[in-house]
Scaffold this motif. Structure first.
Motif, PDB file in Angstrom:
ATOM      1  N   THR A  63      11.526  -5.909  -5.833  1.00  0.00           N
ATOM      2  CA  THR A  63      11.559  -7.133  -5.036  1.00  0.00           C
ATOM      3  C   THR A  63      10.807  -6.969  -3.718  1.00  0.00           C
ATOM      4  O   THR A  63      10.658  -5.857  -3.201  1.00  0.00           O
ATOM      5  CB  THR A  63      13.006  -7.550  -4.716  1.00  0.00           C
ATOM      6  N   PHE A  64      10.378  -8.114  -3.213  1.00  0.00           N
ATOM      7  CA  PHE A  64       9.776  -8.226  -1.886  1.00  0.00           C
ATOM      8  C   PHE A  64      10.353  -9.492  -1.254  1.00  0.00           C
ATOM      9  O   PHE A  64      10.634 -10.461  -1.959  1.00  0.00           O
ATOM     10  CB  PHE A  64       8.250  -8.398  -1.965  1.00  0.00           C
ATOM     11  N   ASP A  86      -1.218  -4.771   1.801  1.00  0.00           N
ATOM     12  CA  ASP A  86      -1.515  -3.707   0.847  1.00  0.00           C
ATOM     13  C   ASP A  86      -0.656  -3.752  -0.408  1.00  0.00           C
ATOM     14  O   ASP A  86      -0.497  -2.729  -1.088  1.00  0.00           O
ATOM     15  CB  ASP A  86      -1.382  -2.347   1.538  1.00  0.00           C
ATOM     16  N   VAL A  87      -0.094  -4.908  -0.732  1.00  0.00           N
ATOM     17  CA  VAL A  87       0.580  -5.075  -2.017  1.00  0.00           C
ATOM     18  C   VAL A  87      -0.459  -5.686  -2.951  1.00  0.00           C
ATOM     19  O   VAL A  87      -0.849  -6.846  -2.787  1.00  0.00           O
ATOM     20  CB  VAL A  87       1.833  -5.962  -1.917  1.00  0.00           C
ATOM     21  N   LEU A  88      -0.924  -4.872  -3.901  1.00  0.00           N
ATOM     22  CA  LEU A  88      -1.996  -5.304  -4.789  1.00  0.00           C
ATOM     23  C   LEU A  88      -1.518  -5.471  -6.219  1.00  0.00           C
ATOM     24  O   LEU A  88      -0.721  -4.673  -6.717  1.00  0.00           O
ATOM     25  CB  LEU A  88      -3.132  -4.278  -4.809  1.00  0.00           C
ATOM     26  N   LEU A 104       6.021  -9.697   2.922  1.00  0.00           N
ATOM     27  CA  LEU A 104       4.694  -9.983   2.358  1.00  0.00           C
ATOM     28  C   LEU A 104       3.800 -10.749   3.329  1.00  0.00           C
ATOM     29  O   LEU A 104       2.596 -10.501   3.395  1.00  0.00           O
ATOM     30  CB  LEU A 104       4.816 -10.783   1.061  1.00  0.00           C
ATOM     31  N   TYR A 105       4.369 -11.683   4.062  1.00  0.00           N
ATOM     32  CA  TYR A 105       3.563 -12.573   4.904  1.00  0.00           C
ATOM     33  C   TYR A 105       3.661 -12.275   6.396  1.00  0.00           C
ATOM     34  O   TYR A 105       2.920 -12.878   7.170  1.00  0.00           O
ATOM     35  CB  TYR A 105       3.960 -14.031   4.650  1.00  0.00           C
ATOM     36  N   ASN A 106       4.571 -11.397   6.800  1.00  0.00           N
ATOM     37  CA  ASN A 106       4.784 -11.217   8.235  1.00  0.00           C
ATOM     38  C   ASN A 106       4.823  -9.749   8.666  1.00  0.00           C
ATOM     39  O   ASN A 106       5.305  -9.447   9.748  1.00  0.00           O
ATOM     40  CB  ASN A 106       6.083 -11.935   8.644  1.00  0.00           C
ATOM     41  N   THR A 107       4.363  -8.832   7.810  1.00  0.00           N
ATOM     42  CA  THR A 107       4.276  -7.418   8.173  1.00  0.00           C
ATOM     43  C   THR A 107       2.999  -6.834   7.567  1.00  0.00           C
ATOM     44  O   THR A 107       2.431  -7.412   6.632  1.00  0.00           O
ATOM     45  CB  THR A 107       5.481  -6.590   7.657  1.00  0.00           C
ATOM     46  N   VAL A 114      12.409 -14.769  -2.187  1.00  0.00           N
ATOM     47  CA  VAL A 114      12.356 -13.388  -2.650  1.00  0.00           C
ATOM     48  C   VAL A 114      11.430 -13.383  -3.866  1.00  0.00           C
ATOM     49  O   VAL A 114      11.494 -14.281  -4.710  1.00  0.00           O
ATOM     50  CB  VAL A 114      13.758 -12.868  -3.038  1.00  0.00           C
ATOM     51  N   PHE A 115      10.577 -12.379  -3.932  1.00  0.00           N
ATOM     52  CA  PHE A 115       9.599 -12.264  -5.008  1.00  0.00           C
ATOM     53  C   PHE A 115      10.014 -11.107  -5.905  1.00  0.00           C
ATOM     54  O   PHE A 115      10.128  -9.971  -5.444  1.00  0.00           O
ATOM     55  CB  PHE A 115       8.200 -12.048  -4.416  1.00  0.00           C
TER      56      PHE A 115
END
Length: 175
Positions: free
Chosen positions: A115-116, A129-131, A121-124, A103-104
């Motif tokens: 949180t992400f 587009d998270v900058l 983040l890596y599979n959708t 979890v980030f």
């Protein structure tokens, strides 16, 4: 004719809650973002270091608050993908499929936290587009937003994960 004290208090309450006394860290610009937690090597990136990664443009983004109201429109954010920053430091994987437990946690200087998950983040498409951005509409971010912010451009309601004054990303391994 003076307004009743209760009415005046209700009208001023939103403005008072946003004062520096209520939020002592509010408005403190972030000059860098620290990457900590389950990483191979903790690191800190200022704007110059982020610009050395692959810069990207967001294109138009509506900032939509949790209620669904559009509270801002941005033609373009310029920054780098959060995944590019995370890949630069390396996620510390201990076991097979360990990455899926990550979890980030993004933190701002005023204490705001979002949180992400590794999967989003890596599979959708969300992750693309998270900058981590340093520029808005062709200009450096103003003091109201700090030098760095995080925006999740694919979220339906972009406001809740719009992190002004971005200062830290902590990678947490869930048990």
């Amino acid at each position: 004719m003076k307004p009743p004290a209760l009415l005046l208090a209700l009208l001023l309450a939103p403005a008072l809650s946003a004062t520096p006394a209520a939020h002592p860290m509010a408005g403190t610009p972030s000059h860098s973002v620290r990457i900590t937690g389950a990483v191979k090597a903790p690191a800190e990136f200022d704007v110059a270091a982020l610009k050395k990664l692959l810069p990207r443009n967001s294109g138009p983004v509506d900032v939509v608050c949790a209620s669904g109201a559009v509270v801002g429109k941005v033609e373009n954010f310029r920054g780098v993908r959060l995944t590019d920053v995370l890949d630069r430091v390396g996620i510390d994987l201990k076991e097979h499929k360990d990455d899926r437990r990550m979890v980030f946690v993004a933190r701002a200087t005023d204490g705001y936290v979002v949180t992400f998950s590794w999967s989003e983040l890596y599979n959708t498409p969300i992750g693309r587009d998270v900058l981590v951005a340093w520029e808005k509409d062709g200009k450096p971010l103003d003091a109201h937003e700090g030098q760095l912010l995080l925006i999740s451009g694919q979220d339906i309601k972009t406001g809740p994960r719009h992190v002004r004054w971005l200062s830290e990303i902590e990678i947490v391994r869930m048990k």
